[in-house]
Design an enzyme around this catalytic site. Structure first.
Site, PDB file in Angstrom:
ATOM      1  N   LYS A  71       6.869  15.123   6.562  1.00  0.00           N
ATOM      2  CA  LYS A  71       7.859  14.211   6.886  1.00  0.00           C
ATOM      3  C   LYS A  71       7.721  13.461   8.029  1.00  0.00           C
ATOM      4  O   LYS A  71       8.130  12.197   7.899  1.00  0.00           O
ATOM      5  CB  LYS A  71       9.195  15.192   6.785  1.00  0.00           C
ATOM      6  N   GLY A 134      11.276  20.607  13.074  1.00  0.00           N
ATOM      7  CA  GLY A 134      10.282  19.917  12.391  1.00  0.00           C
ATOM      8  C   GLY A 134      10.972  18.613  11.918  1.00  0.00           C
ATOM      9  O   GLY A 134      11.842  18.222  12.086  1.00  0.00           O
ATOM     10  N   GLY A 135      10.354  18.130  10.599  1.00  0.00           N
ATOM     11  CA  GLY A 135      10.623  17.042   9.933  1.00  0.00           C
ATOM     12  C   GLY A 135      12.184  17.067   9.528  1.00  0.00           C
ATOM     13  O   GLY A 135      12.772  15.993   9.597  1.00  0.00           O
ATOM     14  N   ALA A 136      12.646  18.333   9.079  1.00  0.00           N
ATOM     15  CA  ALA A 136      13.801  18.262   8.664  1.00  0.00           C
ATOM     16  C   ALA A 136      14.889  18.054   9.640  1.00  0.00           C
ATOM     17  O   ALA A 136      15.921  17.382   9.451  1.00  0.00           O
ATOM     18  CB  ALA A 136      14.128  19.444   7.747  1.00  0.00           C
ATOM     19  N   ASN A 155      13.809  26.424  18.745  1.00  0.00           N
ATOM     20  CA  ASN A 155      12.757  26.500  18.120  1.00  0.00           C
ATOM     21  C   ASN A 155      11.848  27.611  18.665  1.00  0.00           C
ATOM     22  O   ASN A 155      11.661  27.511  19.959  1.00  0.00           O
ATOM     23  CB  ASN A 155      12.053  25.228  18.182  1.00  0.00           C
ATOM     24  N   THR A 157       8.750  27.673  19.002  1.00  0.00           N
ATOM     25  CA  THR A 157       7.793  26.841  20.047  1.00  0.00           C
ATOM     26  C   THR A 157       8.687  25.890  20.886  1.00  0.00           C
ATOM     27  O   THR A 157       9.082  24.846  20.622  1.00  0.00           O
ATOM     28  CB  THR A 157       6.921  25.866  19.256  1.00  0.00           C
TER      29      THR A 157
END
Length: 280
Positions: A71, A134-136, A155, A157
């Site tokens: 994404k 992430g992308g979401a 997250n 990371t």
């Protein structure tokens, strides 16, 4: 049903075998009276641009959806972005607007807001924990902030959570949390925006943040209608309010459908039909 032309839409990602999007769009096709076919395309690493170019060379290949893990990576291959795609820096929907020109949009944010409202999960001035960066997550953060909420990003990371929160802090209250400090907060709504459910895993968060009043929402879902690992874990530790991402899937897909065909499907009827199908 319109049958002068048959249109083709594809979902690119890795993995994609779990996706219910083909079922959703089959329902949409009948509702809007336009014949289009929707398929998934397992896209290997470093092959996204090659696959897209090949797909959009065909006359009736009108649009596409993009899912994990592409994404954010897809941005570099798109000619024009909608404002919401520019803001979130993530794309889940493509439309061929003329030969060799691709429009990129993101319907995740409006999709999750629509579903949270439908469920009465979303209120103003709430503390919302968003798990994943992430992308979401990029797709839904701007819409969540716009509702005057406090958004906390967690997250595995850490630096990715920091980057995400710093990107959007000019739009409202957004913070990043470290593993040692997350247990010091109380959250009204907890959203799992990781892909952990695809792999039957649960994000690494402390059970102390879950209570009977916690609203828990998982972007993932199970084809067989069973509870996701994340929601099962939340239920085990006391939450009475659990919902998977079936509604968001339908809501964001409806906005993608509107971008392609300028017709909006019936979300409520589609969710009912989809739930009946996946429980078979």
């Amino acid at each position: 049903m319109v049958d002068l032309d048959n249109f083709y839409i594809s979902l690119f990602g890795n993995p994609v075998s779990h996706s219910l999007s083909p079922v959703v769009h089959k329902i949409f096709s009948k509702q809007i009276n336009i014949k289009y076919f929707y398929k998934t395309v397992l896209t290997p690493k470093n092959c996204l641009n090659i696959f897209l170019k090949k797909f959009f060379k065909e006359k009736y290949n009108l649009g596409a959806n993009i899912t994990l893990p592409y994404k954010k990576k897809i941005i570099q291959h798109i000619d024009i972005l909608t404002n919401r795609a520019k803001i979130c820096g993530s794309v889940n929907t493509l439309k061929k607007i003329e030969d060799n020109v691709l429009l990129g949009d993101n319907t995740d944010g409006i999709g999750i807001i629509a579903d949270l409202k439908r469920l009465n999960f979303l209120k103003e001035k709430n503390n919302i924990l968003l798990i994943g960066a992430g992308g979401a997550a990029y797709g839904i953060v701007p819409n969540l902030i716009s509702k005057n909420n406090n958004i906390y990003i967690y997250n595995r990371t850490f630096y990715k959570a920091k980057i995400l929160s710093e990107k959007f802090n000019k739009f409202g209250n957004i913070f990043y949390l470290k593993n040692k400090t997350i247990k010091n907060y109380n959250f009204d709504l907890i959203i799992n925006a990781t892909s952990s459910g695809v792999f039957n895993q649960v994000p690494d968060i402390p059970k102390s943040i879950i209570s009977e009043n916690s609203y828990c929402y998982d972007l993932c879902f199970k084809k067989n209608g069973r509870i996701t690992p994340f929601l099962k874990w939340c239920k085990k530790h006391g939450s009475n309010y659990l919902q998977d991402g079936i509604g968001m899937l339908v809501c964001q897909a409806a906005h993608s459908c509107f971008l392609w065909f300028k017709k909006f499907p019936n979300i409520k009827k589609t969710i009912i039909k989809l739930k009946n199908k996946i429980k078979i």
